[in-house]
Design an enzyme around this catalytic site. Structure first.
Site, short mmCIF file in Angstrom:
data_model
loop_
_atom_site.label_atom_id
_atom_site.label_comp_id
_atom_site.label_asym_id
_atom_site.label_seq_id
_atom_site.Cartn_x
_atom_site.Cartn_y
_atom_site.Cartn_z
N LYS A 56 -45.39 44.44 84.24
CA LYS A 56 -46.65 43.75 84.56
C LYS A 56 -47.53 43.63 83.32
O LYS A 56 -47.99 42.54 82.96
CB LYS A 56 -47.42 44.51 85.66
CG LYS A 56 -48.64 43.75 86.14
CD LYS A 56 -49.69 44.63 86.77
CE LYS A 56 -50.70 45.06 85.75
NZ LYS A 56 -51.84 45.80 86.28
N ASP A 86 -49.05 41.97 90.29
CA ASP A 86 -49.99 43.08 90.52
C ASP A 86 -50.20 43.19 92.03
O ASP A 86 -49.46 42.59 92.82
CB ASP A 86 -51.30 42.85 89.75
CG ASP A 86 -52.12 41.73 90.37
OD1 ASP A 86 -51.58 40.98 91.22
OD2 ASP A 86 -53.31 41.62 90.04
#
Ligand code: SF4
Length: 297
Positions: free
Chosen positions: A195, A214
């Site tokens: 991420k 996320d």
């Protein structure tokens, strides 16, 4: 609210009494339930009237039709994906990363600090932090304990301090003081997973290597039935299969903004959402289309 007035509830059946036909045109392939709309519902009602009193109709007919509608829906139909992307483009045409930064290093630090925190919270902390320690070498010279008071308000500050100082030391020792612009190298930094690496590669280096996943992207991808997974790595793979690569960076930003503005974790604002007529999430707070029990946050 006057006594006796019952607030609207989402329709479990997909037919919401009194719902307005407020959605944009839905193309072929988006799904039969979505395409029915208000006119379709009215036509269905008329044809059912023409079929005669309920008692004279075959009892299985209604059930068979509901199953048929669900079966005919393909959440990954290219036309549906294109419609989702088009509506997101209209809604959020120019969105970018909300974390304040002026270099790849600042963005990396801000992204590490944003875990389990809000961007607003991180943006309160980072300007002072980067004034105090302007370069990656300044961070590399610290111990995690020295950094802890500066990042305390972002939560999980011990782990975050360790990650930031560890990443700074590695960047100075192994990468000449420059944040690397390759996924494999970024993943060697302490506290950096896909991420964070995708955020830095996409927002700073403009490289679409993957999709940022996320908490907002996880929730909304599941609500829109673009994935059935809960693991971020698998969700990213699912999204990379259906979203065109040139859209990976913008799509993640748009979905993150959508998660902040409308598609909230609790009580999403479906009545205001332009994706409503093509969203079948089971936890919608308003629905003019059939809801699907497998589409959950
Ligand atoms: S209709 Fe509701 S659940 Fe679906 S995307 Fe919009 S806000 Fe989220």
């Amino acid at each position: 609210m006057p006594r006796g007035v019952i607030p609207r509830q989402p329709a479990k059946s997909g037919r919401h009494e009194g719902a307005r036909g407020r959605q944009a045109k839905v193309p072929k392939g988006v799904g039969p339930a979505a395409r029915l709309g208000r006119t379709g519902a009215r036509m269905r009602a008329q044809s059912s009237k023409a079929a005669g009193p309920r008692s004279r109709r075959a009892p299985v007919a209604k059930k068979a039709k509901a199953v048929e509608i669900t079966k005919g829906f393909n959440p990954l139909a290219p036309e549906r994906i294109a419609e989702i992307l088009g509506r997101l483009d209209q809604l959020y045409p120019d969105v970018t990363c909300a974390l304040t930064h002026s270099s790849a290093w600042e963005l990396l630090v801000a992204t590490i600090l944003s875990a389990q925190s809000t961007d607003v919270n991180v943006n309160r902390v980072t300007p002072g932090l980067f004034r105090k320690y302007p370069t990656v070498q300044d961070f590399a010279a610290l111990t995690p304990e020295q950094l802890e008071p500066d990042v305390r308000s972002t939560g999980f500050f011990r782990n975050k301090s360790k990650s930031v100082v560890g990443a700074a030391k590695k960047i100075v020792s192994d990468f000449g003081g420059e944040v690397p612009d390759e996924m494999e190298k970024l993943l060697t930094l302490p506290g950096v997973a896909r991420k964070t690496a995708n955020v830095v590669l996409g927002a700073w280096f403009r490289q679409a290597v993957g999709v940022v996943v996320d908490t907002h992207v996880t929730r909304i991808a599941r609500r829109l039935e673009l994935t059935e997974n809960t693991d971020p790595a698998k969700i990213e793979q699912d999204l990379m299969k259906v979203i065109p690569p040139e859209k990976w960076i913008l799509f993640a930003h748009q979905v993150i903004w959508h998660g902040r503005k409308l598609c909230l974790a609790r009580r999403p604002k479906c009545v205001d959402c332009p994706l409503e007529s093509i969203c079948h999430a089971a936890d919608k707070t308003w629905s003019t289309v059939e809801v699907h029990q497998n589409a959950r946050p």
